[in-house]
Each structure stands twice: as structure tokens, then as C-alpha cells.
Design a protein around this motif. Sequence first.
Motif, PDB file in Angstrom:
ATOM      1  N   MET A   1       1.293  -1.224  -0.006  1.00  0.00           N
ATOM      2  CA  MET A   1       0.114  -0.121   0.168  1.00  0.00           C
ATOM      3  C   MET A   1       0.538   1.413  -0.127  1.00  0.00           C
ATOM      4  SD  MET A   1      -3.216   1.012   2.569  1.00  0.00           S
ATOM      5  CE  MET A   1      -4.230  -0.268   2.682  1.00  0.00           C
ATOM      6  N   VAL A   2       0.520   2.127  -0.773  1.00  0.00           N
ATOM      7  CA  VAL A   2       1.345   3.419  -0.945  1.00  0.00           C
ATOM      8  C   VAL A   2       0.393   4.315  -0.321  1.00  0.00           C
ATOM      9  CG1 VAL A   2       3.029   5.110  -2.394  1.00  0.00           C
ATOM     10  CG2 VAL A   2       3.356   2.185  -2.164  1.00  0.00           C
ATOM     11  N   VAL A   3       0.761   4.957  -0.295  1.00  0.00           N
ATOM     12  CA  VAL A   3       0.228   6.419   0.104  1.00  0.00           C
ATOM     13  C   VAL A   3       0.804   7.967  -0.491  1.00  0.00           C
ATOM     14  CG1 VAL A   3      -0.632   8.568   1.823  1.00  0.00           C
ATOM     15  CG2 VAL A   3      -1.056   5.725   2.189  1.00  0.00           C
ATOM     16  N   PRO A   4      -0.155   8.152  -1.171  1.00  0.00           N
ATOM     17  CA  PRO A   4       0.633   9.876  -1.436  1.00  0.00           C
ATOM     18  C   PRO A   4       1.498  11.044  -1.128  1.00  0.00           C
ATOM     19  CG  PRO A   4      -1.478   9.594  -2.638  1.00  0.00           C
ATOM     20  CD  PRO A   4      -0.964   7.918  -2.412  1.00  0.00           C
ATOM     21  N   ALA A   5       2.212  11.983  -1.037  1.00  0.00           N
ATOM     22  CA  ALA A   5       3.190  12.321  -0.887  1.00  0.00           C
ATOM     23  C   ALA A   5       1.903  13.451  -0.647  1.00  0.00           C
ATOM     24  CB  ALA A   5       4.306  12.695  -1.244  1.00  0.00           C
ATOM     25  N   VAL A   6       0.832  13.383  -0.104  1.00  0.00           N
ATOM     26  CA  VAL A   6      -0.066  15.416  -0.592  1.00  0.00           C
ATOM     27  C   VAL A   6       0.088  16.205   0.124  1.00  0.00           C
ATOM     28  CG1 VAL A   6      -2.450  16.648   0.029  1.00  0.00           C
ATOM     29  CG2 VAL A   6      -1.995  13.628  -0.496  1.00  0.00           C
ATOM     30  N   PHE A   7       1.022  16.558   1.366  1.00  0.00           N
ATOM     31  CA  PHE A   7       1.432  17.197   1.669  1.00  0.00           C
ATOM     32  C   PHE A   7       2.449  17.643   1.951  1.00  0.00           C
ATOM     33  CE2 PHE A   7      -2.246  15.845   4.559  1.00  0.00           C
ATOM     34  CZ  PHE A   7      -3.187  16.095   4.578  1.00  0.00           C
ATOM     35  N   GLY A   8       3.690  16.884   1.594  1.00  0.00           N
ATOM     36  CA  GLY A   8       5.162  16.758   0.735  1.00  0.00           C
ATOM     37  C   GLY A   8       5.573  17.971   0.641  1.00  0.00           C
ATOM     38  N   GLN A   9       5.377  19.078  -0.484  1.00  0.00           N
ATOM     39  CA  GLN A   9       6.087  20.277  -0.286  1.00  0.00           C
ATOM     40  C   GLN A   9       5.867  21.068   0.935  1.00  0.00           C
ATOM     41  OE1 GLN A   9       8.341  19.456  -3.440  1.00  0.00           O
ATOM     42  NE2 GLN A   9       6.886  17.123  -2.807  1.00  0.00           N
ATOM     43  N   GLY A  10       5.084  21.057   1.250  1.00  0.00           N
ATOM     44  CA  GLY A  10       5.005  21.910   2.782  1.00  0.00           C
ATOM     45  C   GLY A  10       6.017  22.221   3.362  1.00  0.00           C
ATOM     46  N   LYS A  11       5.413  23.298   3.857  1.00  0.00           N
ATOM     47  CA  LYS A  11       6.537  23.351   5.355  1.00  0.00           C
ATOM     48  C   LYS A  11       6.857  22.737   6.270  1.00  0.00           C
ATOM     49  CE  LYS A  11       7.203  28.328   3.878  1.00  0.00           C
ATOM     50  NZ  LYS A  11       6.866  29.575   4.946  1.00  0.00           N
ATOM     51  N   ILE A  12       5.311  22.024   6.390  1.00  0.00           N
ATOM     52  CA  ILE A  12       5.774  21.156   7.639  1.00  0.00           C
ATOM     53  C   ILE A  12       5.969  19.893   7.725  1.00  0.00           C
ATOM     54  CG2 ILE A  12       3.485  20.439   9.428  1.00  0.00           C
ATOM     55  CD1 ILE A  12       1.853  22.238   8.620  1.00  0.00           C
ATOM     56  N   ASP A  13       6.032  19.550   6.412  1.00  0.00           N
ATOM     57  CA  ASP A  13       6.455  18.565   5.952  1.00  0.00           C
ATOM     58  C   ASP A  13       8.120  18.201   6.189  1.00  0.00           C
ATOM     59  OD1 ASP A  13       5.593  15.539   4.710  1.00  0.00           O
ATOM     60  OD2 ASP A  13       7.992  16.036   3.537  1.00  0.00           O
ATOM     61  N   SER A  14       8.950  19.556   5.374  1.00  0.00           N
ATOM     62  CA  SER A  14      10.145  20.131   6.051  1.00  0.00           C
ATOM     63  C   SER A  14      10.506  19.408   6.911  1.00  0.00           C
ATOM     64  CB  SER A  14      10.686  21.087   5.234  1.00  0.00           C
ATOM     65  OG  SER A  14      10.090  20.866   3.195  1.00  0.00           O
TER      66      SER A  14
ATOM     67  N   GLU B   1       3.512   2.714   2.932  1.00  0.00           N
ATOM     68  CA  GLU B   1       4.731   4.006   1.929  1.00  0.00           C
ATOM     69  C   GLU B   1       3.910   5.232   1.948  1.00  0.00           C
ATOM     70  OE1 GLU B   1       6.193   1.806  -0.842  1.00  0.00           O
ATOM     71  OE2 GLU B   1       6.528  -0.056  -0.227  1.00  0.00           O
ATOM     72  N   THR B   2       4.750   6.789   2.644  1.00  0.00           N
ATOM     73  CA  THR B   2       4.929   7.756   1.405  1.00  0.00           C
ATOM     74  C   THR B   2       6.115   8.204   1.959  1.00  0.00           C
ATOM     75  OG1 THR B   2       3.295   9.361   1.846  1.00  0.00           O
ATOM     76  CG2 THR B   2       4.085   7.762   4.163  1.00  0.00           C
ATOM     77  N   LYS B   3       6.278   9.268   1.612  1.00  0.00           N
ATOM     78  CA  LYS B   3       6.732  10.285   0.983  1.00  0.00           C
ATOM     79  C   LYS B   3       7.145  12.136   2.117  1.00  0.00           C
ATOM     80  CE  LYS B   3       8.963   8.775  -3.820  1.00  0.00           C
ATOM     81  NZ  LYS B   3       9.281   9.876  -5.091  1.00  0.00           N
ATOM     82  N   SER B   4       5.758  11.088   2.480  1.00  0.00           N
ATOM     83  CA  SER B   4       5.060  12.894   3.070  1.00  0.00           C
ATOM     84  C   SER B   4       5.763  12.347   4.616  1.00  0.00           C
ATOM     85  CB  SER B   4       4.230  12.275   3.585  1.00  0.00           C
ATOM     86  OG  SER B   4       2.837  13.723   4.025  1.00  0.00           O
ATOM     87  N   HIS B   5       6.188  13.032   5.032  1.00  0.00           N
ATOM     88  CA  HIS B   5       6.751  12.785   7.209  1.00  0.00           C
ATOM     89  C   HIS B   5       5.716  13.711   7.396  1.00  0.00           C
ATOM     90  CE1 HIS B   5      10.577  12.103   5.970  1.00  0.00           C
ATOM     91  NE2 HIS B   5      11.134  12.416   4.867  1.00  0.00           N
ATOM     92  N   VAL B   6       4.897  14.043   7.345  1.00  0.00           N
ATOM     93  CA  VAL B   6       3.539  14.448   7.572  1.00  0.00           C
ATOM     94  C   VAL B   6       2.827  13.286   8.040  1.00  0.00           C
ATOM     95  CG1 VAL B   6       0.953  15.979   7.960  1.00  0.00           C
ATOM     96  CG2 VAL B   6       3.097  17.120   6.704  1.00  0.00           C
ATOM     97  N   LEU B   7       2.781  12.679   7.148  1.00  0.00           N
ATOM     98  CA  LEU B   7       1.800  10.872   7.452  1.00  0.00           C
ATOM     99  C   LEU B   7       2.346  10.766   7.819  1.00  0.00           C
ATOM    100  CD1 LEU B   7       0.837  10.973   3.666  1.00  0.00           C
ATOM    101  CD2 LEU B   7      -1.099  11.875   5.071  1.00  0.00           C
ATOM    102  N   LYS B   8       3.967  10.150   8.036  1.00  0.00           N
ATOM    103  CA  LYS B   8       4.744   9.743   8.087  1.00  0.00           C
ATOM    104  C   LYS B   8       4.554   9.585  10.533  1.00  0.00           C
ATOM    105  CE  LYS B   8       8.272   8.349   4.962  1.00  0.00           C
ATOM    106  NZ  LYS B   8       9.377   8.268   4.770  1.00  0.00           N
ATOM    107  N   THR B   9       4.545  10.981  10.263  1.00  0.00           N
ATOM    108  CA  THR B   9       3.849  10.652  11.824  1.00  0.00           C
ATOM    109  C   THR B   9       2.888  10.859  12.640  1.00  0.00           C
ATOM    110  OG1 THR B   9       5.799  13.241  11.801  1.00  0.00           O
ATOM    111  CG2 THR B   9       4.400  12.869  13.854  1.00  0.00           C
TER     112      THR B   9
END
Length: 292
Positions: A1-14, A254-262
Amino acid sequence: MVVPAVFGQGKIDSFLKPVDTLNVPRRNTLVVSEVALSAAVIVGLNQVWYADYPRSDFHLINDNAEWLQMDKAGHVFTCYHFGSFGKSALQWSGVSRKNQLIYGSTIGFAFMSAVEVMDGYSSNWGASLGDVAANAAGTALFVSQELVWKEQRIVPKFSFHTTPYASARPNVLGSSLNEQVLKDYNGQTYWLSVNLHSFFKQSKIPKWFNVAVGYGAEGMITGNDELVNTVFLPESERFRQFYFSFDADLTKIETKSHVLKTIFQLFNTIKIPAPTFEINGRGGSRFHYLYF
């Protein structure tokens, strides 16, 4: 299962993305925040929980037989996840893996030990060596997996449902839902959720698929049952419950979003509702189409 990084480009994610090398400002901010938060919680506990009761000399109690050990399961759960979050926080600041385990993974044990000392100086309670052992077990469960497997394959989880027992002693078991989640051991279930793919890495088992074994208890109005449970159980019987169910390891999605990982790490403390088979201490068994 892979979740797209919806929030991946935001400042919170960084901001949430861990760094590979030590970031001193992050580490210092983290240490100051943890010390301040721990101190605030300890002071708050003292005012809310202990201030209304007389102090005493430090003393020990033996409460290992109380609540059919449900409270001890709670200590294991709490220290495990404090350790998990502590390690992740230090990883975020770029601290070495060794120090993540030494200082991050043991933060739960240190905090809960401080609370145990406060219990020891309260005449209404007392320091429990059983609680200390359970705290150590929760920390050891996390650290040992990091040392042996470098990943968490077995994760303690929690679920809760309301029960009629709380209405018999709302001052002890809780008068509101928020209180009952913490106090009504009859409705709590503690799980060990096992990720199958991590044990069979060449298999086609989905990486997020888990099986879970759970422990609960029922029929408890007091810790040692000095009050008769005739309201609900005419035979005044307390009994244990054992469960087998399915679960999901959200951190394996699996996701590239660190918001989702958290978010996934936070919610991975909770067992998902699922079909469940129960065996109880009264010699019975039952199937729950959906149990939480």
C-alpha cells in the motif's frame, strides 16, 4: 500500500523530516522542550493527583495481584511508546543511533520512575516494584528489537470499549468517557501486534499486514474485589480474556510525506477494529464480528 505525499511539499513536511547529521539547534530545542514538558506534567500531577492526600515516608506496596495485572500491561504499553517517540525525536534532530537508544528509548522509563517515586511518598499509594518491572519490560521490548532486528516487528497496542461496570463505581472507574478510557480496566484491551512480513521478508504478505494477540479482563469493580460484584456477576467472578485478531502496521504504509509518517506513528498505538476470536477464563469462547 502506497499513500501519495499529499503534504510532501509543505513547510511542515520539511520541518518534520529527520536530518542525517547532528543538528545542534534541533537537539537543544528538543532537550529543553522535553525537560520543560516533563517538569510541567510532574507539577501538574502533583497538584491534581497528590496534593489532596497526606504525604508519608517513602514506602513500597505490593499491588501485583490487583486488577488482574491490567494496570501492569498499561505500564508496558506506555513505556514502550514513550521510548519509540523518544527515539524518533532524537532521530529527527540527527543524534546518533547509539544515543537514540540510550537517551531516547529510555525516556519513558525515567519519567514513569519519577511518577513511581511520587507514589512512594503518598500515604494513599506507594511505590510498586511491579510497576517498575513493567516499565522496564516496555522499554526492553522496544530496545531489544532495535538491537536484534533494527526495526519494530512486535508493537504493543491499545483498544477500549465502554462497560457497565463504571456506573457501579464512577469515582474509581470513571464518570465520563475520557476518564473511563484511563480508569475502567474492564473495557481496556492490550495487544501485541506482530508484523508477518518482517519475519518472512521474501513472502508476498503485504508489508502492513499484522496479526495480534490481546489481553483483557472483566468483572472488576475494585483492584482486589473486596467489593462483591453482585450487580453484574452474581457469582462475584473476575476473569481474564485472551484475543486473536488481525491488525495493520500503519508505519509500513509507504509514503514520502513526513506529515503522514508522523500521523501513522501516532495512530499505530491503537489497534484497528477487526474480527476477533476470544477465549475467556470462565471456559468460554466467542467470535466478535468487529471488536475494539
